[in-house]
Enzyme design. Structure first.
Site, mmCIF file in Angstrom:
data_model
loop_
_atom_site.group_PDB
_atom_site.id
_atom_site.type_symbol
_atom_site.label_atom_id
_atom_site.label_comp_id
_atom_site.label_asym_id
_atom_site.label_seq_id
_atom_site.Cartn_x
_atom_site.Cartn_y
_atom_site.Cartn_z
ATOM 1 N N GLU A 52 0.839 -1.215 0.000
ATOM 2 C CA GLU A 52 0.000 0.000 0.000
ATOM 3 C C GLU A 52 0.867 1.255 0.000
ATOM 4 O O GLU A 52 0.589 2.212 -0.734
ATOM 5 C CB GLU A 52 -0.916 0.017 1.228
ATOM 6 N N THR A 213 25.843 -33.608 -7.295
ATOM 7 C CA THR A 213 25.904 -32.358 -8.070
ATOM 8 C C THR A 213 27.153 -31.558 -7.720
ATOM 9 O O THR A 213 27.819 -30.997 -8.595
ATOM 10 C CB THR A 213 24.674 -31.475 -7.753
#
Lengths: 326, 326
Positions: A52, A213
């Site tokens: 806002e 990985t």
């Protein structure tokens, strides 16, 4: 048109999904008294202005470019209270989450909307948080018209990650694919996609990766594209931490902590990996973030049976990305 | 904000890309005198209202719901000329292509905008078509402010298929994939995606398919999801037409012509097929339409080296789709 404006607020909020952690993603659109769009804004980062406040700032800037707004959210709030010149009198706001009614890191948004003389506030989802709620009631007491539950289902989808990490933990799996579903190649995604991923890395509690990985790709796993804090890393491995080559770049990142078990305090975890890592962890994920580029290649695809439900889809450079749930 | 409004017009036009054949895809957004959005519309089908006429109709309906508009474009045009009550006096229009200035199947849009008292018209791309052009000049002579080349590059992308089929022929390859790039399974795409594909089939001059697919899948290849005209079919095969089983459903579609060579008069051709068909014909394609669902599976992917450039990406149900060029 009211659905259209709320959808604009929702879309803007999704651009900052995950980045507002631990706060919820929230969007806000402001129309002037004649229903001209003045601003489309969102909450971007915890500690910074709420949706806002950002939207009010943008609306005022749109009306008077000479405003010189302070940067800090708190200063901005008070500057606007003092200098708004009733420019937003009878304006309308569309907010994806009920405006807050409490003094947190920033003062209450409901009070600001009332002081500026907004005529009507549309709200997608009511705030169930006991501390911050009550904003709509406050607005109504000040004579502001409030309409609830506009695109409520879409608003609830936007809040899901927030509700998850607030109640316990939120686990996100990140996957980068080519258009024909392969995950190979060192750089699969567009710079815009990788920038978003690095932004997420800079706010999460823990990046979770597989030992396989790490040995193969020897990654750095930091947030260099946004020059921000690198995440702590949890390595899922059956072997000891000592077995890894200490020259793998990720081990040299300053202030980084390395774990081999997920600590209980970690509330927002991002899992990054390929096919095997996805197979091992898919069932415990809350969300999947899948980037997909615009290239087909001759490599094998990720093969796994996984029916996803899209929560949001967007574009980052020449990539498509989707945020999915199971 | 002017870029924002033109982008809305462009996005709306892309939803009808290909469906306006042989006309170009065009979008139009109208704002009232206070810059409130009144309508976001597009040209949807050749012979029906142009984008400007549709947007004016929607804007008037938005202002006065009791209008009872006639359906035929020509009647609609004259109805609006007679009954507009100056409701769009000082309005602004954003049009992706210069408004036409000639009497075609519908009367000139430029005249309509002038008669209704529009204040300003933003145009993305100037019309180079000798017959229809001159709209902007006409508007300026009537005292209407005209601004050119707003998001001009995006506007030109939108027009590419039109310019191609206007100058010769336009070849589109349609491919349906899973999220991990496999093309297997009889129904890969969402109903919304298949409906768009059937809409395209109903306007093209020729659907081009491989003999292999026809023998294996035994398809119907009509436009049943939109209850419209089924396309003529060209079967690319080394064998004779007589070698096909005549009970394959596509051979029983009424009024369908079957070809084994692409006739020269065919200007808009859609190629439908999988990996092999794509390999054979990719280099002669003008555009690729790729639907992608939200499921990963355990099937092989389409393997082909093909770097595409996205022209537009959108969503159809739970699918993503992209319109690409080489």
């Amino acid at each position: 048109m009211k659905n259209f404006y709320m959808q604009l607020a929702l879309n803007e909020a999704w651009k900052y999904q995950f980045l507002t952690y631990p706060n919820p993603a929230v969007g806000c659109v402001i129309l002037d008294k004649n229903e001209k769009i003045l601003s489309i804004s969102a909450h971007q980062k915890a500690g910074e202005a709420h949706a806002e406040l950002n939207a009010i700032k943008e609306a005022l800037k749109n009306l008077k470019s000479e405003f010189n707004f302070p940067k800090k959210a708190d200063d901005l709030y008070h500057f606007i209270l003092k200098n708004h010149q009733n420019l937003l009198k009878n304006a309308t706001a569309f907010v994806t989450l009920e405006p807050c009614n409490h003094q947190g890191k920033t003062p209450p948004c409901a009070k600001l909307l009332a002081e500026l003389g907004f005529k009507k506030v549309f709200i997608s989802v009511k705030d169930e948080n006991k501390i911050a709620s009550g904003g709509a009631e406050f607005l109504q007491k000040q004579g502001i018209e409030v309409e609830f539950e506009l695109l409520c289902k879409q608003g609830e989808k936007l809040l899901k990650p927030f509700l998850k990490w607030q109640k316990g933990s939120f686990k996100l799996f990140k996957l980068a694919l080519s258009l024909n579903g392969s995950a190979y190649g060192k750089i699969v995604s567009s710079e815009e996609s990788r920038t978003y991923a690095h932004q997420i890395r800079s706010v999460i509690d823990m990046l979770v990766v597989g030992g396989e990985t790490i040995r193969k790709d020897r990654p750095l796993l930091d947030s260099r594209l946004v020059k921000a804090k690198a995440p702590h890393v949890c390595i899922m491995t059956r072997k000891s931490l000592e077995s890894f080559d200490k020259n793998i770049p990720l081990f040299s990142v300053p202030k980084r902590q390395i774990f081999t078990q997920i600590p209980k305090e970690a509330k927002f975890l991002m899992f990054e990996g390929g096919e095997n890592f996805l197979k091992n962890f898919k069932d415990e994920m809350d969300c999947f973030l899948i980037f997909q580029n615009s290239k087909l290649n001759t490599q094998n695809n990720v093969k796994i049976s996984l029916e996803l439900t899209p929560m949001y889809k967007g574009f980052l450079g020449s990539d498509t990305y989707g945020i999915y749930e199971l």
